[in-house]
Design an enzyme around this catalytic site. Structure first.
Site, PDB file in Angstrom:
ATOM      1  N   HIS A 178      35.098  50.011  39.136  1.00 39.68           N
ATOM      2  CA  HIS A 178      34.619  50.534  40.424  1.00 39.68           C
ATOM      3  C   HIS A 178      35.728  50.726  41.451  1.00 39.68           C
ATOM      4  O   HIS A 178      35.636  51.624  42.287  1.00 39.68           O
ATOM      5  CB  HIS A 178      33.571  49.579  41.022  1.00 39.68           C
ATOM      6  CG  HIS A 178      32.278  49.590  40.277  1.00 39.68           C
ATOM      7  ND1 HIS A 178      31.120  49.002  40.763  1.00 39.68           N
ATOM      8  CD2 HIS A 178      31.939  50.107  39.056  1.00 39.68           C
ATOM      9  CE1 HIS A 178      30.136  49.164  39.897  1.00 39.68           C
ATOM     10  NE2 HIS A 178      30.604  49.819  38.846  1.00 39.68           N
TER      11      HIS A 178
ATOM     12  N   CYS B  28      48.657  32.716  42.631  1.00 41.89           N
ATOM     13  CA  CYS B  28      49.062  31.653  43.565  1.00 41.89           C
ATOM     14  C   CYS B  28      47.972  30.594  43.490  1.00 41.89           C
ATOM     15  O   CYS B  28      47.102  30.672  42.610  1.00 41.89           O
ATOM     16  CB  CYS B  28      49.304  32.182  44.979  1.00 41.89           C
ATOM     17  SG  CYS B  28      47.858  32.766  45.877  1.00 41.89           S
TER      18      CYS B  28
ATOM     19  N   ASP C  50      53.670  32.295  42.900  1.00 44.70           N
ATOM     20  CA  ASP C  50      54.459  31.365  43.708  1.00 44.70           C
ATOM     21  C   ASP C  50      54.610  30.097  42.877  1.00 44.70           C
ATOM     22  O   ASP C  50      54.297  30.092  41.666  1.00 44.70           O
ATOM     23  CB  ASP C  50      53.832  31.149  45.104  1.00 44.70           C
ATOM     24  CG  ASP C  50      52.524  30.358  45.039  1.00 44.70           C
ATOM     25  OD1 ASP C  50      52.032  30.059  43.919  1.00 44.70           O
ATOM     26  OD2 ASP C  50      51.976  30.032  46.115  1.00 44.70           O
TER      27      ASP C  50
ATOM     28  N   THR D  54      45.237  29.816  45.196  1.00 41.56           N
ATOM     29  CA  THR D  54      43.886  30.382  45.238  1.00 41.56           C
ATOM     30  C   THR D  54      43.810  31.817  44.721  1.00 41.56           C
ATOM     31  O   THR D  54      42.724  32.292  44.374  1.00 41.56           O
ATOM     32  CB  THR D  54      43.373  30.415  46.687  1.00 41.56           C
ATOM     33  OG1 THR D  54      44.320  31.171  47.467  1.00 41.56           O
ATOM     34  CG2 THR D  54      43.216  29.020  47.257  1.00 41.56           C
TER      35      THR D  54
ATOM     36  N   HIS E  46      32.634  56.401  42.560  1.00 41.69           N
ATOM     37  CA  HIS E  46      33.613  55.359  42.884  1.00 41.69           C
ATOM     38  C   HIS E  46      34.933  55.976  43.342  1.00 41.69           C
ATOM     39  O   HIS E  46      35.632  55.424  44.180  1.00 41.69           O
ATOM     40  CB  HIS E  46      33.843  54.459  41.675  1.00 41.69           C
ATOM     41  CG  HIS E  46      32.597  53.782  41.203  1.00 41.69           C
ATOM     42  ND1 HIS E  46      31.881  52.917  41.997  1.00 41.69           N
ATOM     43  CD2 HIS E  46      31.906  53.889  40.035  1.00 41.69           C
ATOM     44  CE1 HIS E  46      30.818  52.489  41.330  1.00 41.69           C
ATOM     45  NE2 HIS E  46      30.807  53.072  40.143  1.00 41.69           N
TER      46      HIS E  46
END
Ligand code: RB5
Length: 144
Positions: A98, A65, A8, A67, A133
């Site tokens: 994983h 973005c 963004d 965060t 996994h």
């Protein structure tokens, strides 16, 4: 390997650095925008990148973005996407080993260019380990 990249407005500057790093390291880049710092809505770009990966147009994706949280929530709404918010290089290694994550989400406001480059190095150096996994990853399905 063809990598879809999006962000963004908060991530657009670091996206440029990510695109340069990818090109310098021999990756084919599909920069899905945005291309200026004008305010945009992160779900629009997360969906573009997620659809490109889910449809097999690109092998993997990178989203940024402020965060990294918004783009990861949005990308994970697309079937077949395992988007992982990686705050450090160790997260990136484990997200591949994983979780077989196919999109890495990065925080533009809480990391540096150097940290992001090291995180990407780890991401691309690691492979899915399969085995136990794989059983777990196969259980990740929409539940309603
Ligand atoms: C934009 O201000 C900010 O909300 C966005 O970049 C992101 O951090 C959302 O999760």
């Amino acid at each position: 390997m063809n990598i879809a990249v999006g962000s963004d407005h908060a991530g657009v500057e670091l996206k440029k650095a990510v695109v340069s790093w990818l090109e310098q390291n021999g990756y084919e880049v599909n920069d899905m925008g945005p291309y200026s710092e004008a305010s945009v809505d992160y779900p629009d770009y997360a969906r573009k990148v997620a659809n490109a990966v889910a449809e097999g147009i690109c092998d993997q994706g990178i989203l940024l973005c402020g965060t990294g949280i918004g783009v990861s929530i949005a990308a994970n709404k697309v079937k077949g996407i395992r988007a992982a918010l990686c705050c450090n290089p160790e997260f990136a290694t484990l997200a591949r080993q994983h979780n077989n994550a196919n999109i890495i989400c990065l925080s533009a406001r809480f990391s540096s260019k150097e940290l992001i480059e090291t995180t990407l190095q780890n991401w691309f150096a690691a492979d899915f380990e399969g085995g136990r996994h794989e059983l777990r990853v196969n259980k990740i399905e929409p539940c309603c």
